[in-house]
Scaffold this motif. Structure first.
Motif, PDB file in Angstrom:
ATOM      1  N   SER A 179      -7.549   9.091   8.296  1.00 36.56           N
ATOM      2  CA  SER A 179      -8.319   8.122   7.794  1.00 36.56           C
ATOM      3  C   SER A 179      -9.261   8.399   7.081  1.00 36.56           C
ATOM      4  N   TYR A 180     -10.072   7.659   6.659  1.00 32.21           N
ATOM      5  CA  TYR A 180     -10.961   8.563   5.917  1.00 32.21           C
ATOM      6  C   TYR A 180     -11.620  10.207   5.900  1.00 32.21           C
ATOM      7  N   ARG A 181     -11.886  10.423   7.422  1.00 27.57           N
ATOM      8  CA  ARG A 181     -12.660  11.496   7.149  1.00 27.57           C
ATOM      9  C   ARG A 181     -10.696  12.455   7.152  1.00 27.57           C
ATOM     10  N   ILE A 240       1.069  -1.105   0.194  1.00 32.65           N
ATOM     11  CA  ILE A 240       0.052  -0.234  -0.083  1.00 32.65           C
ATOM     12  C   ILE A 240       0.868   1.654   0.324  1.00 32.65           C
ATOM     13  N   GLY A 241       0.531   2.451  -0.140  1.00 30.43           N
ATOM     14  CA  GLY A 241       0.746   3.875  -0.659  1.00 30.43           C
ATOM     15  C   GLY A 241       2.136   3.626  -1.051  1.00 30.43           C
ATOM     16  N   GLY A 242       3.715   4.672  -0.551  1.00 32.97           N
ATOM     17  CA  GLY A 242       4.546   4.411  -1.512  1.00 32.97           C
ATOM     18  C   GLY A 242       4.073   5.404  -3.163  1.00 32.97           C
ATOM     19  N   LEU A 252     -10.769   7.776  -3.599  1.00 35.68           N
ATOM     20  CA  LEU A 252     -11.762   7.816  -5.290  1.00 35.68           C
ATOM     21  C   LEU A 252     -13.475   7.584  -4.619  1.00 35.68           C
ATOM     22  N   ARG A 253     -12.736   6.782  -3.555  1.00 36.85           N
ATOM     23  CA  ARG A 253     -14.038   6.961  -3.151  1.00 36.85           C
ATOM     24  C   ARG A 253     -14.969   7.701  -1.592  1.00 36.85           C
ATOM     25  N   CYS A 254     -13.868   8.949  -1.502  1.00 40.51           N
ATOM     26  CA  CYS A 254     -14.808   9.981  -0.810  1.00 40.51           C
ATOM     27  C   CYS A 254     -14.625  10.782  -2.083  1.00 40.51           C
ATOM     28  N   LYS A 299      -4.410 -10.880   0.157  1.00 38.65           N
ATOM     29  CA  LYS A 299      -2.840 -10.500  -0.548  1.00 38.65           C
ATOM     30  C   LYS A 299      -3.801  -9.953  -2.087  1.00 38.65           C
ATOM     31  N   HIS A 300      -3.198  -8.867  -2.703  1.00 41.57           N
ATOM     32  CA  HIS A 300      -4.054  -7.916  -3.355  1.00 41.57           C
ATOM     33  C   HIS A 300      -3.915  -9.533  -5.024  1.00 41.57           C
ATOM     34  N   GLN A 301      -5.277  -9.306  -5.133  1.00 42.52           N
ATOM     35  CA  GLN A 301      -5.888 -11.163  -5.816  1.00 42.52           C
ATOM     36  C   GLN A 301      -5.665 -10.507  -7.507  1.00 42.52           C
ATOM     37  N   ASP A 321      -3.952  13.013  -4.024  1.00 44.35           N
ATOM     38  CA  ASP A 321      -2.522  12.308  -3.291  1.00 44.35           C
ATOM     39  C   ASP A 321      -3.500  10.982  -2.444  1.00 44.35           C
ATOM     40  N   GLU A 322      -2.895   9.982  -1.993  1.00 41.79           N
ATOM     41  CA  GLU A 322      -4.133   8.731  -1.510  1.00 41.79           C
ATOM     42  C   GLU A 322      -3.888   8.928  -0.433  1.00 41.79           C
ATOM     43  N   LEU A 323      -4.250   8.473   0.113  1.00 44.97           N
ATOM     44  CA  LEU A 323      -4.478   7.821   1.939  1.00 44.97           C
ATOM     45  C   LEU A 323      -2.956   7.463   2.644  1.00 44.97           C
ATOM     46  N   THR A 326       3.268  -4.474   2.889  1.00 42.43           N
ATOM     47  CA  THR A 326       1.465  -5.337   2.368  1.00 42.43           C
ATOM     48  C   THR A 326       0.571  -5.238   3.577  1.00 42.43           C
ATOM     49  N   TYR A 327      -0.607  -5.828   2.931  1.00 44.64           N
ATOM     50  CA  TYR A 327      -1.976  -5.643   4.473  1.00 44.64           C
ATOM     51  C   TYR A 327      -1.045  -6.831   5.419  1.00 44.64           C
ATOM     52  N   GLU A 328      -1.397  -7.978   4.659  1.00 45.58           N
ATOM     53  CA  GLU A 328      -0.386  -9.358   6.363  1.00 45.58           C
ATOM     54  C   GLU A 328       0.356  -8.508   6.650  1.00 45.58           C
ATOM     55  N   ASP A 358     -13.377   0.331  12.661  1.00 40.86           N
ATOM     56  CA  ASP A 358     -14.444   1.787  12.003  1.00 40.86           C
ATOM     57  C   ASP A 358     -13.941   1.883  11.036  1.00 40.86           C
ATOM     58  N   LYS A 359     -13.846   1.882  10.016  1.00 37.59           N
ATOM     59  CA  LYS A 359     -12.308   1.854   8.767  1.00 37.59           C
ATOM     60  C   LYS A 359     -12.743   2.911   8.914  1.00 37.59           C
ATOM     61  N   TYR A 360     -13.790   4.453   8.714  1.00 36.62           N
ATOM     62  CA  TYR A 360     -14.045   5.684   7.949  1.00 36.62           C
ATOM     63  C   TYR A 360     -13.067   6.447   9.077  1.00 36.62           C
ATOM     64  N   ALA A 369      -8.563  -2.605  14.601  1.00 34.53           N
ATOM     65  CA  ALA A 369      -9.586  -1.565  15.520  1.00 34.53           C
ATOM     66  C   ALA A 369      -9.840  -0.660  13.628  1.00 34.53           C
ATOM     67  N   ARG A 370      -8.898  -0.875  12.516  1.00 34.72           N
ATOM     68  CA  ARG A 370      -9.120  -0.505  10.701  1.00 34.72           C
ATOM     69  C   ARG A 370     -11.095  -0.817  11.032  1.00 34.72           C
ATOM     70  N   ASP A 371     -11.190  -2.297  10.601  1.00 36.53           N
ATOM     71  CA  ASP A 371     -11.536  -2.970  10.195  1.00 36.53           C
ATOM     72  C   ASP A 371     -13.515  -2.455  11.104  1.00 36.53           C
ATOM     73  N   HIS A 373      -6.995   7.627  -6.613  1.00 37.30           N
ATOM     74  CA  HIS A 373      -5.956   6.890  -6.268  1.00 37.30           C
ATOM     75  C   HIS A 373      -7.493   6.038  -5.362  1.00 37.30           C
ATOM     76  N   GLN A 374      -7.318   4.948  -4.740  1.00 37.65           N
ATOM     77  CA  GLN A 374      -8.414   4.165  -4.141  1.00 37.65           C
ATOM     78  C   GLN A 374      -8.938   4.398  -3.105  1.00 37.65           C
ATOM     79  N   ALA A 375      -8.576   5.356  -2.627  1.00 29.88           N
ATOM     80  CA  ALA A 375      -9.583   6.161  -1.192  1.00 29.88           C
ATOM     81  C   ALA A 375     -10.098   6.810  -1.396  1.00 29.88           C
TER      82      ALA A 375
HETATM   83  O1  F6P Z   1      -3.748  -0.854  -2.606  1.00 24.94           O
HETATM   84  C1  F6P Z   1      -4.203   0.877  -3.253  1.00 24.94           C
HETATM   85  C2  F6P Z   1      -4.129   1.826  -2.311  1.00 24.94           C
HETATM   86  O2  F6P Z   1      -4.445   2.774  -3.201  1.00 24.94           O
HETATM   87  C3  F6P Z   1      -3.373   1.966  -0.854  1.00 24.94           C
HETATM   88  O3  F6P Z   1      -2.539   3.120  -2.020  1.00 24.94           O
HETATM   89  C4  F6P Z   1      -3.796   2.572   0.016  1.00 24.94           C
HETATM   90  O4  F6P Z   1      -3.398   2.856   1.081  1.00 24.94           O
HETATM   91  C5  F6P Z   1      -5.652   1.241  -0.058  1.00 24.94           C
HETATM   92  O5  F6P Z   1      -5.325   1.233  -1.947  1.00 24.94           O
HETATM   93  C6  F6P Z   1      -6.231   2.622   0.494  1.00 24.94           C
HETATM   94  O6  F6P Z   1      -7.377   1.311   0.322  1.00 24.94           O
HETATM   95  P1  F6P Z   1      -7.822   1.025   1.918  1.00 24.94           P
HETATM   96  O7  F6P Z   1      -8.455   1.506   2.379  1.00 24.94           O
HETATM   97  O8  F6P Z   1      -9.116  -0.237   1.278  1.00 24.94           O
HETATM   98  O9  F6P Z   1      -6.895  -0.074   2.380  1.00 24.94           O
END
Ligand code: F6P
Ligand code: ATP
Length: 454
Positions: free
Chosen positions: A359-361, A255-257, A389-391, A447-449, A319-321, A330-332, A348-350, A344-346, A385-387
Motif C-alpha cells: 500500500s502507499y502506507r 503497471i509495475g514491471g 515520488l508522490r510519497c 488506459k494511459h493517455q 523501487d516502485e510500489l 493494465t488498470y482495465e 482508500d488508495k492510501y 476498494a483501492r479507489d 517512480h510515480q507512487a
Molecule cells: O503506471 C506507472 C506506475 O509507476 C506503476 O508502475 C505503478 O503501479 C503506478 O504508477 C502507481 O500509481 P497508482 O498508485 O496511481 O496506481
C-alpha cells in the motif's frame, strides 16, 4: 478480497513497548522545546511535526507565543525583562493556558506527540512542566537548541523575526534591534539543561547539531524523533525529483514491471543534464544522484552521471510500489479480474494493499530511512517512480494521506524543491519531450493517455 489496512493501525509500526516489552497504545509524549529566542526551536518543532504527520502519528504544536499574543500582540523588549512583574505574570499565564490546552488535547484521546514551543528557559519552569506532564501520565522529551554563533543568530533574526506578527508594520532594522534586546533579557535568567536535570529525557543540540548530547531516551517514538532532529541542518540546498523517462510498460498502459525506457524515455534521459542545469544548480555545487534498483530509473540517470561525474546511489527503498498479483496488468485488466479490489483501492488508495504487494502506507514506512538520509544530505536528485515520488513529495509539502496518492506527477518533468525556514519552495521544469500520461482519476479504469504534448 484483501481488506485495506484498518484505520486504527495508523501508527502500529510505532507502538510503544513498556519495560516488559509489551505493546501498549497509550503513548503520550510532550516534546518541550528549550532555548533562547532565535535558536530554531519553532523550525525544529515544525519539521518534526511534518515528519510525524507523514508517518501517521497524530501530533500538534502548542506555541506559547501564540497564547501570549492574544493579550500582548506587539510587545517591546522590556515586556520580557525578568524585572517587569506585569510581563512576568502575563507570560506565566500564557504558558499555563498552553499547558492546559495541551493536557486537554491528550485527554480527548487522539494525541500521541505534543510540542510545547516556548523558551522554557529556567529550571523552575521545566520542573513545573515535567510535573504537570508526569501527573497526567505524559512523558516528556526536552529538546534544547543552543547556539553561540552571532552570525547565525543575526541571520535568523533577519530571516524570520523581523517579519514576525510581533513586529507587524515596523521598520525591520528597529525590529531587529528590539529582538536583540529581547534576547538580552532572556539571557539574564537563562539556564541551560545540566546535570541537575539528569533524570529528564533530553537532547541538546549545540550549534545546529554540530554537537549533540542525548540523555535517557526510553521509547521508540522518542528515539526516532531524536534521530530525525539531530540530522537537521540549515545549509542551503535543493532536492530535485524526477520520474524515470517513459518506459515500455508506460506505453503499453501496464503497471509495475522492470521494462526499459521507450525511445522518448531515452530522449528524456539525454535531456536531463541540460534540464538540471536550466533549473539552476550553483556552479561547482556537489550533487548526488539517487535511483531505484529498477532499469528505467538507472537508464534515466546514466547520461547525467556520465556527463557530470556525479556519484550515483541505487536504493531498493526507491523501487516502485509493489503491485503484487497485479504487476504487469493494465488498470482495465485489474478492474476486470479483481473488481472488488479495484473499487476498494479507489475508496482508500492510501491504505489499500495489493494482494501480495504494498500500500502507499507501506511505501511511506520503507521510505523513512530515505527521508532521514535526505535531511542529512545536501543537493540530491532522486530519479524514481510515480507512487514513490508522490510519497516523498507529500513529506515536503505536508500533503494529506487522502490527497497524495492521487497527485498528478507528469513524466518528463523535473521538480526542484528548496527547503526554506518555513515551507518548501517549488519549481517545475518540463522537457519538451512528449510522453503518455499514467495518471488515473478516481473511478476511471483509463488506459494511459497520450499527454497533451504528444
Ligand atoms: O503506471 C506507472 C506506475 O509507476 C506503476 O508502475 C505503478 O503501479 C503506478 O504508477 C502507481 O500509481 P497508482 O498508485 O496511481 O496506481
Ligand atoms: P523564538 O523563541 O523567538 O520563537 P525560535 O528559537 O523558535 O525563536 P525560529 O523561529 O525557529 O526560532 O528560528 C528560525 C531560524 O532558526 C531559521 O532562520 C533557521 O534557519 C534557524 N535554525 C534552525 N535550526 C537551528 C538551530 N539548531 N540553531 C540555530 N538556528 C537554527
Amino acid at each position: 478480497m484483501l481488506a485495506p489496512v484498518p484505520r486504527d493501525h495508523t501508527y502500529c509500526f510505532y507502538r510503544k513497548t513498556d519495560k516488559f516489552g509489551v505493546q501498549s497504545d497509550d503513548t503520550k509524549i510532550c516534546v518541550v522545546m528549550v532555548g533562547l529566542p532565535a535558536r530554531g526551536k519553532s523550525l525544529i518543532a515544525g519539521k518534526a511535526l511534518r515528519y510525524l504527520h507523514w508517518v501517521g502519528i497524530p501530533a500538534r504544536i502548542f506555541n506559547v507565543g501564540t497564547y501570549r499574543r492574544m493579550d500582548t500582540p506587539h510587545p517591546a523588549a522590556g515586556f520580557f525583562d525578568p524585572s517587569n512583574p506585569e510581563g512576568q505574570r502575563m507570560r506565566r499565564a500564557a504558558a499555563q493556558a498552553a499547558m492546559s490546552d495541551l493536557i486537554k488535547w491528550f485527554k480527548e484521546g487522539h494525541g500521541v506527540v505534543a510540542f510545547l514551543d516556548a523558551t522554557n528557559s529556567t529550571k523552575t519552569r521545566r520542573a513545573w512542566i515535567h510535573k504537570c506532564c508526569h501527573d497526567e501520565g505524559i512523558e516528556t522529551l526536552f529538546v534544547e537548541s543552543t547556539c553561540d554563533s552571532e552570525e547565525i543568530i543575526m541571520n535568523n533574526i533577519l530571516e524570520v523575526k523581523t517579519t514576525s506578527p510581533d513586529y507587524r508594520g515596523q521598520d525591520p532594522e528597529v525590529a531587529a534591534q528590539d529582538f536583540r534586546n529581547r534576547i538580552r533579557n532572556y539571557e539574564k535568567i537563562y539556564e541551560t539543561i545540566d546535570k541537575s536535570e539528569k533524570s529528564y529525557t533530553y537532547v541538546k543540540l549545540i550549534n545546529v547539531g554540530s554537537t549533540v548530547v542525548i540523555n535517557q531516551i526510553k521509547d521508540y517514538i522518542s528515539s526516532r524523533l531524536v534521530y530525525y532532529i539531530q540530522n537537521l541542518h540549515i545549509r542551503p540546498r535543493s532536492i530535485w525529483l524526477s520520474r524515470h523517462g517513459e518506459s515500455g510498460f508506460n506505453l503499453g498502459s501496464k503497471i509495475g514491471g522492470d521494462s526499459d525506457l521507450s525511445i522518448r524515455g531515452e530522449a528524456y534521459a539525454k535531456a536531463l543534464p541540460g534540464l538540471l542545469k536550466q533549473s539552476g544548480i550553483p556552479a561547482g555545487a556537489k550533487l548526488i544522484i539517487w535511483t531505484s534498483t529498477l532499469k528505467r530509473t538507472i537508464q534515466t540517470a546514466r547520461h547525467l552521471a556520465a556527463e557530470s561525474g556525479y556519484e550515483t546511489l541505487e536504493w531498493k527503498a526507491l523501487d516502485e510500489l509493489d503491485s503484487g498479483v497485479c504487476d504487469g496488468l493494465t488498470y482495465e485488466e485489474i478492474a476486470e479480474r479483481y473488481p472488488q479490489d479495484f473499487v476498494a483501492r479507489d475508496e482508500d488508495k492510501y491504505n489499500y494493499r495489493y494482494r501480495g504487494g504494498e500500500s502507499y502506507r507501506d511505501v511511506v514506512i520503507r521510505l523513512e530511512p530515505i527521508i532521514m538520509e535526505l535531511e542529512r544530505s545536501e543537493n540530491v536528485i532522486i530519479v524514481t517512480h510515480q507512487a514513490v515520488l508522490r510519497c516523498i513529495y507529500a513529506y515536503f509539502h505536508n500533503m494529506s494521506q487522502e490527497q497524495s496518492p492521487w497527485m498528478e506527477v507528469p513524466l518528463h518533468t523535473l521538480i526542484k524543491l528548496t527547503p526554506r525556514a518555513y515551507g518548501t519552495e517549488e519549481q517545475r521544469f518540463k522537457a519538451n519531450i512528449p510522453a503518455v500520461s499514467t495518471w488515473r482519476s478516481k473511478g476511471s479504469s483509463a488506459k494511459h493517455q497520450p499527454s497533451i504534448d504528444s
